[in-house]
Every structure is written in structure tokens, then in C-alpha cells.
Design a protein around this motif. Structure first.
Motif, PDB file in Angstrom:
ATOM      1  N   VAL A 192     151.162  64.565  16.477  1.00  0.00           N
ATOM      2  CA  VAL A 192     149.819  65.136  16.591  1.00  0.00           C
ATOM      3  C   VAL A 192     149.248  65.405  15.200  1.00  0.00           C
ATOM      4  O   VAL A 192     148.093  65.086  14.914  1.00  0.00           O
TER       5      VAL A 192
ATOM      6  N   GLN B 101     145.971  63.431  13.860  1.00  0.00           N
ATOM      7  CA  GLN B 101     144.780  64.216  13.539  1.00  0.00           C
ATOM      8  C   GLN B 101     144.339  63.976  12.097  1.00  0.00           C
ATOM      9  O   GLN B 101     143.143  63.918  11.803  1.00  0.00           O
TER      10      GLN B 101
ATOM     11  N   ALA C  10     147.861  63.863  21.915  1.00  0.00           N
ATOM     12  CA  ALA C  10     147.537  65.271  22.129  1.00  0.00           C
ATOM     13  C   ALA C  10     147.874  65.711  23.554  1.00  0.00           C
ATOM     14  O   ALA C  10     148.440  66.796  23.772  1.00  0.00           O
TER      15      ALA C  10
ATOM     16  N   ALA D 230     151.594  66.131  23.963  1.00  0.00           N
ATOM     17  CA  ALA D 230     152.073  67.394  23.398  1.00  0.00           C
ATOM     18  C   ALA D 230     151.840  68.542  24.374  1.00  0.00           C
ATOM     19  O   ALA D 230     152.710  69.413  24.548  1.00  0.00           O
TER      20      ALA D 230
ATOM     21  N   MET E 218     144.978  70.934  21.615  1.00  0.00           N
ATOM     22  CA  MET E 218     144.989  69.575  21.057  1.00  0.00           C
ATOM     23  C   MET E 218     144.107  68.609  21.860  1.00  0.00           C
ATOM     24  O   MET E 218     143.183  68.005  21.306  1.00  0.00           O
TER      25      MET E 218
ATOM     26  N   SER F 204     147.474  71.905  14.575  1.00  0.00           N
ATOM     27  CA  SER F 204     148.595  71.028  14.923  1.00  0.00           C
ATOM     28  C   SER F 204     149.850  71.398  14.137  1.00  0.00           C
ATOM     29  O   SER F 204     150.969  71.270  14.658  1.00  0.00           O
TER      30      SER F 204
END
Length: 314
Positions: A28, A32, A92, A95, A116, A154
Motif C-alpha cells: 500500500v 500510494q 488498498a 489491506a 486506504m 499507509s
């Protein structure tokens, strides 16, 4: 299928390993940061309006098509950035799913994980608005600032993965407040950076109006924030030297110092060489590294233990 039955089936799934959870959380962070960098590539190549509308690329087509006003390369660069958004969203959501399945279920961890995919949706909407507003500088600035927030969160997610209780880290009482102040300065540093970009030559499209302020003046303001931030890092190092022997904390501190110095040097080279395209994207990468490193240091000074109030009934 009734919601109760679906929830029961989800809750019956096995608990994912900590290793898998941590690997996805790190993914993540990477995605990102990567989406911010590819966004800068879109901008410096003049591809911001390569796809003239959103969510379609061209009216009537989700994908690039032959068009007399938009070069194929520019269309594919912008479309590729949009496709990467899908990858960011999948990672995301994964996660969040892993955090939800983890046992015992912890509110702090689940909420961070939920942020996320929600953040990806927010970024997608902001990206669409940026196109709809023809890449006005402040829409691009907001887009980048939200990316910085997502990188920060994150890293907090990675820190929250391990459910094992952590030993409190001994730090000087003044350090958390100093780091909070440094984060405020970092926010100012990033905002000033977006304003330099807004007044600079790389708009994402040749027809986009720029911020009507002198680039040199904005660059000096940006540099001033950098010097203040470095001064606060120096003060934090002096406090650490008198108050902690944690090797992990020291390692995180020196990583922050290293990436900030490298980012500052890169910024000066950009200014002296006329802001070449490659250095712009490297500078955005450096900005995400600074945010991630600072977030990791922040986490290191605020080691948490899981309390009964944080646990969510399965």
C-alpha cells in the motif's frame, strides 16, 4: 444471501498471517507513492488532458482512440496513470480485507485499513475534478496533498499490523511535541512546493493557466520551510541523544535526515538547472519518501499497546 449469513461466512475465514498482512501494507505504501510519481510524469509530459474527459478517456470511449487533437502517447500516459489507480485500489482493498479478518480484530488497525480504499475513491474523484477543471494549479495541488496524507496513513497502517504488545519507547518528554511541530512545518513545506509547481513551467497541458506569482519568490519560501524543518530535525536529534538508546528509533531518525538532505539537494539542482522534467518526478518521489520516513519516526516515538477497549467483537 442475507447479510448475517455473509458476515458469518466472512468471519469463518482463516486469520491471515502477520507476514502477509505486513507485505500487503507495505505494498500500500509503495503504490500510494508510485501513483503520485506517475501523476508527475503525466504533468511533465504534458499529458494531463491526454484523456479529455473522465471517467472515459475520450467521449464515447474508455480507452485511448485516434484523435486529431490528442497525441496517442499523451493519451496512453494519462490512461496508464488511471489504470494504476485501479491497482492501487485493489491493493488498498486487500489491506482492508486482511485487517478485517485479523484476530483479535482491532479498531485502530481496521480503521486505518478502511481509510486506504476510501482514500483511493477520494483520489479518483479528485482526479476527475482535476481533468474537468482543465488542470487548474490548485486542483493539482490538492491532488498531491491528498497523496501525501495517504502515504502518511499507509505507513501508520504498516506500524499497526503486528498485534503483539510493544514495549514503551523511552523518549524525552519534549520530543513528541517537537515532532508534532515539525509535521506542521512539513505540511507547510509541501504546500509551498505545490505552489512552486503551480507557478512553474510544467502544467500538464500547454494551455493551462499558471499561478500568477513569481516562481523565484515561491522557491525561496519553499526553501525557508526546508531550513526550519532541518533545524527541528537537528533539535530532535539532540533530544534523542540525551533520552534514548533505541537503535530502531535512531535508524528511523537518520533515514529522515538522509532523505530530507537528498530532497533538499535535488530541489536546489532543479532550481539551478531550469526544472528539467526528470528531476520533477524524482522530486515528487523524494517528497513521498520524506513523508513516509517522517511518519515512521512518528510511529517509533509513539509505540502502542493493544487495550481491551480497542478490540472489536468478532
Amino acid at each position: 444471501m442475507p447479510l448475517e449469513t455473509l458476515k458469518a461466512r466472512i468471519d469463518a475465514l482463516p486469520t491471515p498471517s502477520t507476514r502477509v498482512q505486513r507485505a500487503v501494507a507495505i505494498a500500500v505504501v509503495v503504490t500510494q507513492a508510485l501513483i503520485a510519481v506517475t501523476g508527475s510524469v503525466v504533468r511533465v509530459t504534458g499529458s494531463g488532458l491526454g484523456c479529455s474527459t473522465w471517467p472515459q478517456c475520450q467521449p464515447g470511449s474508455l480507452v485511448p482512440v485516434s484523435h486529431p487533437e490528442f497525441a496517442a502517447l499523451n493519451q496512453w500516459i494519462e490512461f496508464g496513470n488511471r489504470l494504476l489507480t485501479g491497482v492501487v485500489g485493489i491493493v488498498a482493498f486487500a489491506a482492508f480485507a486482511l485487517a478485517y479478518l485479523a484476530r483479535p480484530r482491532r479498531r485502530h488497525y481496521v480503521r486505518l485499513a478502511l481509510a486506504m480504499p476510501v482514500g483511493v475513491v477520494v483520489q479518483a474523484v479528485l482526479g476527475g475534478l482535476t481533468v474537468r477543471f482543465d488542470l487548474l494549479w490548485w486542483t493539482v495541488a490538492v491532488h498531491l496533498m491528498v497523496s501525501a496524507v495517504m502515504v502518511w496513513l499507509s505507513v501508520l497502517l504498516v506500524d499497526a499490523v503486528d498485534p503483539a504488545e510493544r514495549d514503551p519507547v523511552r523518549v524525552p518528554s519534549a520530543l513528541p511535541g517537537l515532532l508534532t511541530g515539525s509535521v506542521v512545518v512539513l505540511v507547510g513545506l509541501l504546500i509551498a512546493g505545490t505552489m512552486v509547481t503551480g507557478a512553474g513551467p510544467h502544467a500538464g497541458d500547454p494551455e493551462t493557466p499558471r499561478l500568477a506569482l513569481p516562481v523565484e519568490t515561491l522557491a525561496h519560501v519553499h526553501a525557508a520551510f526546508l531550513f526550519v524543518y532541518l533545524g527541528m530535525l537537528l533539535a530532535a536529534g539532540l533530544l534523542l541523544r540525551t533520552g534514548t538508546s533505541s537503535r530502531t528509533l535512531w535508524r528511523r531518525y537518520w533515514i529522515v535526515v538522509a532523505v530530507v538532505l537528498a530532497q533538499g539537494a535535488l530541489g536546489f539542482v532543479q532550481f539551478w538547472t531550469g526544472v528539467p522534467e526528470l528531476l520533477v518526478s524524482l522530486h515528487v518521489l523524494g517528497a513521498t519518501a520524506v513523508v513516509a520516513a517522517t511518519s515512521a519516526l512518528w510511529c517509533g516515538t509513539r509505540a502502542r499497546t493493544t487495550t481491551p477497549a480497542e478490540l472489536v467483537a468478532a
